[in-house]
Design a protein around this motif. Structure first.
Motif, PDB file in Angstrom:
ATOM      1  N   ARG A   1       1.339   6.851  -6.789  1.00 50.79           N
ATOM      2  CA  ARG A   1       0.279   7.837  -7.076  1.00 50.79           C
ATOM      3  C   ARG A   1       0.791   9.250  -6.855  1.00 50.79           C
ATOM      4  O   ARG A   1       0.521  10.156  -7.657  1.00 50.79           O
ATOM      5  CB  ARG A   1      -0.943   7.572  -6.187  1.00 50.79           C
ATOM      6  N   ILE A   2       1.541   9.459  -5.776  1.00 52.64           N
ATOM      7  CA  ILE A   2       2.089  10.790  -5.490  1.00 52.64           C
ATOM      8  C   ILE A   2       3.057  11.205  -6.588  1.00 52.64           C
ATOM      9  O   ILE A   2       3.029  12.354  -7.045  1.00 52.64           O
ATOM     10  CB  ILE A   2       2.773  10.802  -4.100  1.00 52.64           C
ATOM     11  N   GLN A   3       3.883  10.285  -7.036  1.00 51.53           N
ATOM     12  CA  GLN A   3       4.837  10.594  -8.102  1.00 51.53           C
ATOM     13  C   GLN A   3       4.101  10.990  -9.386  1.00 51.53           C
ATOM     14  O   GLN A   3       4.474  11.950 -10.054  1.00 51.53           O
ATOM     15  CB  GLN A   3       5.765   9.395  -8.357  1.00 51.53           C
TER      16      GLN A   3
ATOM     17  N   ARG B   1       0.828  -1.206   0.000  1.00 46.95           N
ATOM     18  CA  ARG B   1       0.000   0.000   0.000  1.00 46.95           C
ATOM     19  C   ARG B   1       0.860   1.252   0.000  1.00 46.95           C
ATOM     20  O   ARG B   1       0.548   2.246  -0.653  1.00 46.95           O
ATOM     21  CB  ARG B   1      -0.949  -0.016   1.198  1.00 46.95           C
ATOM     22  N   LYS B   2       1.973   1.221   0.755  1.00 48.16           N
ATOM     23  CA  LYS B   2       2.884   2.367   0.761  1.00 48.16           C
ATOM     24  C   LYS B   2       3.460   2.593  -0.632  1.00 48.16           C
ATOM     25  O   LYS B   2       3.560   3.739  -1.095  1.00 48.16           O
ATOM     26  CB  LYS B   2       4.037   2.126   1.754  1.00 48.16           C
TER      27      LYS B   2
ATOM     28  N   ARG C   1       1.510  17.679 -12.275  1.00 46.89           N
ATOM     29  CA  ARG C   1       1.569  19.083 -11.873  1.00 46.89           C
ATOM     30  C   ARG C   1       2.739  19.785 -12.557  1.00 46.89           C
ATOM     31  O   ARG C   1       2.613  20.908 -13.042  1.00 46.89           O
ATOM     32  CB  ARG C   1       1.703  19.199 -10.360  1.00 46.89           C
ATOM     33  N   LEU C   2       3.891  19.108 -12.634  1.00 43.56           N
ATOM     34  CA  LEU C   2       5.065  19.673 -13.280  1.00 43.56           C
ATOM     35  C   LEU C   2       4.807  19.894 -14.771  1.00 43.56           C
ATOM     36  O   LEU C   2       5.125  20.956 -15.312  1.00 43.56           O
ATOM     37  CB  LEU C   2       6.277  18.744 -13.073  1.00 43.56           C
ATOM     38  N   ASN C   3       4.214  18.916 -15.428  1.00 40.51           N
ATOM     39  CA  ASN C   3       3.878  19.055 -16.850  1.00 40.51           C
ATOM     40  C   ASN C   3       2.909  20.203 -17.086  1.00 40.51           C
ATOM     41  O   ASN C   3       3.029  20.949 -18.034  1.00 40.51           O
ATOM     42  CB  ASN C   3       3.299  17.755 -17.401  1.00 40.51           C
TER      43      ASN C   3
END
Length: 138
Positions: A120-122, A113-114, A128-130
């Motif tokens: 997902r965070i990556q 799960r971690k 967001r960066l794109n």
């Protein structure tokens, strides 16, 4: 509106307690529609009446053996308020396998799960960066 004497000297609305009671004892209310009706139709309006209702539920289940309890719907995991819409025997997550998701019937470990959360965070960071690069270019 507040019900005098139901929530101490400052008063308050018993509906807050009622909604919590519905969630906490949902599994037993499904098997005891008379008690559910009493709670829903304002038959229970004070903390003392709520306690009496809980004691009545307890009395109905106290005499049952472990085998009899195991047969009751209220003993099943799915009877929980929070799990009532989940499909039995399936985890809500899927494991990614090369190109397509594969449903699993085992629970994911904490480490799995971690790892899912990190992935997902990556992906969110990359998106967001794109987006910010596109905004700067425009």
């Amino acid at each position: 509106p507040p019900i005098p004497g139901s929530l101490g000297t400052k008063g308050g609305c018993f509906n807050v307690i009622r909604t919590h009671l519905f969630k906490f004892i949902h599994r037993y209310l499904e098997e005891n529609p008379d008690i559910r009706s009493s709670l829903g139709d304002n038959g229970v309006q004070t903390i003392k009446e709520a306690r009496d209702m809980i004691f009545e539920i307890r009395k109905r289940y106290n005499h049952l053996s472990d085998d009899e309890l195991a047969l009751r719907t209220s003993s099943k995991d799915q009877s929980s308020w929070y799990r009532r819409h989940r499909k039995p025997g399936r985890d809500t997550r899927a494991v990614q396998s090369s190109s397509k998701p594969v449903s699993i019937t085992r629970q994911l470990t904490v480490e799995e799960r971690k790892e899912e959360a990190k992935q997902r965070i990556q992906k969110l960071r990359e998106a967001r960066l794109n987006k910010s690069e596109v905004d700067v270019a425009a």
